[in-house]
Design a protein around this motif. Structure first.
Motif, PDB file in Angstrom:
ATOM      1  N   GLY A 107       0.720  -1.153  -0.083  1.00  0.00           N
ATOM      2  CA  GLY A 107      -0.079   0.117  -0.131  1.00  0.00           C
ATOM      3  C   GLY A 107       0.520   1.296  -0.095  1.00  0.00           C
ATOM      4  N   ALA A 108       2.060   1.282   0.545  1.00  0.00           N
ATOM      5  CA  ALA A 108       2.908   2.389   0.465  1.00  0.00           C
ATOM      6  C   ALA A 108       3.551   2.525  -0.846  1.00  0.00           C
ATOM      7  CB  ALA A 108       3.845   2.198   1.660  1.00  0.00           C
ATOM      8  N   ASP A 109       2.817   2.709  -1.788  1.00  0.00           N
ATOM      9  CA  ASP A 109       3.323   2.640  -3.257  1.00  0.00           C
ATOM     10  C   ASP A 109       4.147   4.034  -3.679  1.00  0.00           C
ATOM     11  OD1 ASP A 109       1.626   0.528  -3.473  1.00  0.00           O
ATOM     12  OD2 ASP A 109      -0.010   1.438  -4.282  1.00  0.00           O
ATOM     13  N   ASN A 110       4.090   4.926  -2.769  1.00  0.00           N
ATOM     14  CA  ASN A 110       4.808   6.295  -3.352  1.00  0.00           C
ATOM     15  C   ASN A 110       6.180   6.264  -2.346  1.00  0.00           C
ATOM     16  OD1 ASN A 110       4.145   8.409  -4.938  1.00  0.00           O
ATOM     17  ND2 ASN A 110       4.386   9.740  -2.990  1.00  0.00           N
ATOM     18  N   LEU A 111       6.401   5.131  -1.630  1.00  0.00           N
ATOM     19  CA  LEU A 111       7.704   5.271  -0.790  1.00  0.00           C
ATOM     20  C   LEU A 111       8.924   5.470  -1.679  1.00  0.00           C
ATOM     21  CD1 LEU A 111       8.256   5.043   2.109  1.00  0.00           C
ATOM     22  CD2 LEU A 111       8.612   2.431   1.951  1.00  0.00           C
ATOM     23  N   GLU A 112       9.522   6.499  -1.138  1.00  0.00           N
ATOM     24  CA  GLU A 112      10.766   6.921  -1.893  1.00  0.00           C
ATOM     25  C   GLU A 112      12.219   6.583  -0.803  1.00  0.00           C
ATOM     26  OE1 GLU A 112      11.229  10.521  -3.682  1.00  0.00           O
ATOM     27  OE2 GLU A 112       9.128  10.570  -4.322  1.00  0.00           O
ATOM     28  N   TYR A 113      12.125   6.681   0.329  1.00  0.00           N
ATOM     29  CA  TYR A 113      13.082   6.507   1.415  1.00  0.00           C
ATOM     30  C   TYR A 113      12.782   5.730   2.330  1.00  0.00           C
ATOM     31  CZ  TYR A 113      14.081  11.184  -0.413  1.00  0.00           C
ATOM     32  OH  TYR A 113      14.285  12.174  -1.305  1.00  0.00           O
ATOM     33  N   LEU A 114      13.483   4.573   2.429  1.00  0.00           N
ATOM     34  CA  LEU A 114      13.174   3.410   3.667  1.00  0.00           C
ATOM     35  C   LEU A 114      14.518   3.185   4.431  1.00  0.00           C
ATOM     36  CD1 LEU A 114      11.329   1.269   4.659  1.00  0.00           C
ATOM     37  CD2 LEU A 114      11.883  -0.074   2.943  1.00  0.00           C
ATOM     38  N   ARG A 166      13.777   4.924  -3.980  1.00  0.00           N
ATOM     39  CA  ARG A 166      15.118   5.548  -4.495  1.00  0.00           C
ATOM     40  C   ARG A 166      16.132   5.154  -3.576  1.00  0.00           C
ATOM     41  NH1 ARG A 166      14.564  11.591  -4.774  1.00  0.00           N
ATOM     42  NH2 ARG A 166      16.536  11.386  -5.912  1.00  0.00           N
ATOM     43  N   PHE A 167      16.025   5.216  -2.256  1.00  0.00           N
ATOM     44  CA  PHE A 167      17.025   5.047  -1.530  1.00  0.00           C
ATOM     45  C   PHE A 167      16.717   4.044  -0.425  1.00  0.00           C
ATOM     46  CE2 PHE A 167      17.153   9.437  -2.828  1.00  0.00           C
ATOM     47  CZ  PHE A 167      18.293   9.448  -3.617  1.00  0.00           C
ATOM     48  N   PRO A 173      12.130  -0.215  -9.879  1.00  0.00           N
ATOM     49  CA  PRO A 173      12.858   0.257 -11.057  1.00  0.00           C
ATOM     50  C   PRO A 173      13.554   1.927 -10.878  1.00  0.00           C
ATOM     51  CG  PRO A 173      10.498   0.603 -11.348  1.00  0.00           C
ATOM     52  CD  PRO A 173      10.872  -0.307  -9.926  1.00  0.00           C
ATOM     53  N   ASN A 174      13.149   2.506  -9.918  1.00  0.00           N
ATOM     54  CA  ASN A 174      13.551   3.633  -9.512  1.00  0.00           C
ATOM     55  C   ASN A 174      14.914   3.646  -8.454  1.00  0.00           C
ATOM     56  OD1 ASN A 174      12.253   5.387 -11.508  1.00  0.00           O
ATOM     57  ND2 ASN A 174      10.490   4.724 -10.245  1.00  0.00           N
ATOM     58  N   LEU A 175      15.353   2.507  -7.960  1.00  0.00           N
ATOM     59  CA  LEU A 175      16.213   2.301  -6.997  1.00  0.00           C
ATOM     60  C   LEU A 175      17.639   3.081  -7.168  1.00  0.00           C
ATOM     61  CD1 LEU A 175      16.449   1.474  -4.048  1.00  0.00           C
ATOM     62  CD2 LEU A 175      17.534  -0.642  -4.863  1.00  0.00           C
ATOM     63  N   GLU A 176      18.037   3.781  -6.736  1.00  0.00           N
ATOM     64  CA  GLU A 176      19.510   4.676  -7.005  1.00  0.00           C
ATOM     65  C   GLU A 176      20.580   4.109  -6.266  1.00  0.00           C
ATOM     66  OE1 GLU A 176      19.197   9.077  -7.817  1.00  0.00           O
ATOM     67  OE2 GLU A 176      16.736   8.596  -7.967  1.00  0.00           O
ATOM     68  N   ALA A 177      20.526   3.938  -4.791  1.00  0.00           N
ATOM     69  CA  ALA A 177      21.434   3.949  -3.888  1.00  0.00           C
ATOM     70  C   ALA A 177      21.008   2.894  -2.661  1.00  0.00           C
ATOM     71  CB  ALA A 177      22.080   5.218  -3.268  1.00  0.00           C
ATOM     72  N   MET A 178      21.717   2.085  -2.509  1.00  0.00           N
ATOM     73  CA  MET A 178      21.381   1.201  -1.228  1.00  0.00           C
ATOM     74  C   MET A 178      22.586   1.145  -0.141  1.00  0.00           C
ATOM     75  SD  MET A 178      21.138  -2.429  -2.943  1.00  0.00           S
ATOM     76  CE  MET A 178      20.298  -2.965  -1.371  1.00  0.00           C
ATOM     77  N   ASN A 225      23.166  -0.770 -12.280  1.00  0.00           N
ATOM     78  CA  ASN A 225      24.536   0.337 -11.982  1.00  0.00           C
ATOM     79  C   ASN A 225      24.174   1.211 -10.587  1.00  0.00           C
ATOM     80  OD1 ASN A 225      26.981   1.560 -12.341  1.00  0.00           O
ATOM     81  ND2 ASN A 225      25.884   2.980 -14.048  1.00  0.00           N
ATOM     82  N   LEU A 226      23.801   0.514  -9.668  1.00  0.00           N
ATOM     83  CA  LEU A 226      23.549   1.093  -8.262  1.00  0.00           C
ATOM     84  C   LEU A 226      24.697   1.676  -7.660  1.00  0.00           C
ATOM     85  CD1 LEU A 226      20.671  -1.268  -6.772  1.00  0.00           C
ATOM     86  CD2 LEU A 226      20.366   0.851  -8.131  1.00  0.00           C
ATOM     87  N   THR A 227      24.271   2.810  -6.837  1.00  0.00           N
ATOM     88  CA  THR A 227      25.303   3.215  -5.961  1.00  0.00           C
ATOM     89  C   THR A 227      25.179   2.313  -4.596  1.00  0.00           C
ATOM     90  OG1 THR A 227      25.299   5.521  -6.924  1.00  0.00           O
ATOM     91  CG2 THR A 227      26.252   5.355  -4.722  1.00  0.00           C
ATOM     92  N   LEU A 228      26.447   1.987  -4.086  1.00  0.00           N
ATOM     93  CA  LEU A 228      26.350   0.926  -2.873  1.00  0.00           C
ATOM     94  C   LEU A 228      27.398   1.662  -1.726  1.00  0.00           C
ATOM     95  CD1 LEU A 228      25.335  -1.731  -1.653  1.00  0.00           C
ATOM     96  CD2 LEU A 228      27.559  -2.735  -2.652  1.00  0.00           C
ATOM     97  N   ASP A 229      26.759   1.822  -0.737  1.00  0.00           N
ATOM     98  CA  ASP A 229      27.728   2.099   0.404  1.00  0.00           C
ATOM     99  C   ASP A 229      28.442   3.396   0.303  1.00  0.00           C
ATOM    100  OD1 ASP A 229      26.710  -0.048   1.583  1.00  0.00           O
ATOM    101  OD2 ASP A 229      28.426  -1.262   1.284  1.00  0.00           O
TER     102      ASP A 229
END
Length: 549
Positions: free
Chosen positions: A329-336, A359-360, A402-407, A431-435
């Motif tokens: 249900g939290a379909d708009n979540l960008e920062y977790l 995204r993050f 699909p929009n994940l940029e960094a983890m 091509n994610l940014t990691l750590d």
């Protein structure tokens, strides 16, 4: 012939005419006279230790001047034009009756960081004025022990504070209770700061009639519960900050208009079905903070109705398990933020499947040994150590986050076997940014305000990135050479499992060989035992019966 003009000078409120002088000198003298008038201005005078400016804001600035007593503002000749009064960072202990009665245009009052322990109830009263023009009051960082009575409408003769929209009473000693009528005289408030006080309880309906209140800060008090009737049905509250209290359950009666709710550093150990129902009544929440609660369990679908939720902070807790439907249900979540949950050992592989705007993702400092992302086209269990399957040949589900940029994964005890391959493929393909440290992030990410604020305030973050990293901690078998390496730097052919086909075949063959070799060994041991028994019996003169033979 050079033109001349007459110049008039002001002296003690009387004007005299000077001699005639050339025009260009006239301009210079006029400019000089204007600049000097900012300090004298025809009878204008200021307090010795203050800075008064009647041309640029009509401000009396007396902050950090060591004042111990409020000067007589009535004697100030330009008081009628003053809009800003700043006496912050002084040693004032008392504000008298009608202290601002000669300031009919006063809008901003600042007495922060003094030693005030009492404010007279008639401080804003002024003869002939029904409504005070004051819009902003800052009494923060003092020793005030109760809500000043000037914010209650004492009687019909009191000057009303209907224009007051912003009130800061933070960092005082207010408590332990807030009376129901404490803010009856300031019902048009839009922002109220009561943080860092000694509040334990609030009476019902304390904020019920404050319909314009959209920001309420109650952080770092001693509140254990809030009455469900604290806010009225017509409340338009947008921000409620309750960090650093003693709440054990989610408060009830929170207005549905809320967009930001902070509940960090409380004692909420479980998000129960009852708590989830309360969250379901908050469909407009955009930022939600449950960090540092000792939170252990979250019921499924707790955030089901929060379709506009963008930031969810569950960090620094004791979460043991998350369900596949936890974030449904939290379909708009960008920062977790799930970082620093040391008991979180596994995550369902489809837990992020519906978070298409994520995204993050913060997962550092947990106990994760592996992490599956999406559904790769090839099963990692089918990849042998001689396989040519790599990140370049595998297909990763494009619809999964699909929009994940960094983890951030550092500080997890990662088991570098074939089960980590989906994560490796996911990171490489996307091509994610990691750590990354804050200063190593790509500019488009580093400039993100929410991300920057979080990484800046996590004091141990920078050192942890450098020291703990995303290193392999297992397996401890014949492939233990990968231990201590960054898991992304390990060649994919070395990320293998004992149950891959090659190793299964070898294990079966070795098992058969060992079983076959064990049979004659067992017979030999039994034969040796029987022979030993027979020899001992003969030496002792004992005889063995036929049955014993």
């Amino acid at each position: 012939m050079m033109k001349c003009s007459s110049i008039k000078f002001c002296q003690k409120s009387k004007c005299i005419i000077s001699w005639k002088i050339p025009v260009f000198i006239d301009v210079v003298l006029l400019t000089t006279t204007f600049l000097l008038s900012a300090g004298s201005s025809c009878g204008y005078s200021c307090y010795e230790v203050c800075t008064c400016n009647i041309y640029f804001g009509s401000e009396i600035d007396c902050k950090a001047t060591g004042m111990v007593r409020l000067p007589n503002l009535i004697s100030y000749q330009q008081a009628a034009r003053t809009t800003v009064l700043d006496f912050g960072w002084n040693d004032l202990t008392f504000l008298p009756d009608k202290a601002f009665s000669n300031l009919p245009l006063l809008q901003r009052v600042l007495f922060n960081s003094n030693y005030l322990d009492f404010v007279h109830q008639g401080i804003f009263n002024s003869s002939g004025i029904d409504y005070s023009p004051v819009q902003y009051v800052d009494f923060s960082d003092n020793h005030i022990y109760m809500i000043p009575q000037c914010f209650q409408q004492m009687n019909e003769y009191s000057t009303k504070l209907d224009n007051l929209t912003d009130l800061n009473l933070g960092r005082n000693e207010i408590g332990p209770n807030i009376e129901e009528y404490a803010f009856n005289g300031v019902r048009f408030l839009e922002s109220l700061d009561l943080s860092h006080n000694s509040i334990q309880t609030t009476e019902p309906r304390t904020f019920k009639y404050m319909r314009y209140l959209n920001y309420l800060d109650l952080r770092f008090n001693y509140i254990e519960s809030l009455p469900s009737s604290l806010f009225g049905r017509s409340s338009g509250l947008k921000t409620l900050r309750l960090t650093g209290n003693k709440l054990t359950v989610l408060p009830g009666g929170i207005p549905a208009t809320l967009t930001l709710l902070e509940l960090g550093e409380n004692r909420i150990l479980n998000l129960t079905i009852t708590d989830a129902q309360k969250l379901h009544n908050l469909p407009n929440i955009e930022m939600l903070n449950f960090s540092r609660n000792g939170l252990r369990e979250i019921v499924p679908n707790a955030f089901q109705t929060m379709s506009v939720l963008e930031v969810l902070d569950l960090s620094n807790n004791a979460i043991h398990f998350l369900n596949s439907d936890t974030f449904a249900g939290a379909d708009n979540l960008e920062y977790l933020f799930l970082n620093r949950n040391p008991f979180l050992r596994t995550l369902p592989k489809d837990i992020f499947v519906n978070l298409t705007k994520l995204r993050f993702l913060f997962l550092y400092g947990c106990a994760l040994k592996t992490l599956e992302f999406g559904t790769p086209s090839i099963s990692p269990l089918s990849v042998s150590f001689t396989s040519s399957v790599t990140s370049d040949t595998v297909h990763v589900d494009p619809l999964y986050a699909p929009n994940l940029e960094a983890m951030w994964l550092f500080g997890n005890p990662i088991n570098c076997d074939c089960l980590i391959l989906p994560l490796v493929w996911f990171i490489n393909v996307r091509n994610l940014t990691l750590d990354a440290n804050l200063y190593d992030l790509p500019r488009n990410i580093a400039d993100d305000a929410i991300l920057k604020n979080y990484l800046t305030h996590d004091g141990a973050y920078a050192s942890d990135v450098a020291t703990t990293g995303s290193f392999c901690t297992t397996p401890f078998n014949r492939h233990s050479a990968v231990v201590g390496k960054q898991f992304l730097s390990v060649p994919e052919r070395d990320l293998i499992c004992p149950n891959q086909p090659f190793f299964v075949a070898v294990s079966m063959f070795l098992g058969i060989v060992l079983f076959a070799a064990a049979i004659p060994v067992v017979f030999f041991i039994v034969f040796l035992y029987l022979c030993t028994v027979r020899v001992l019996c003969k030496k002792l003169g004992l005889s063995l019966s036929e049955d014993e033979d």
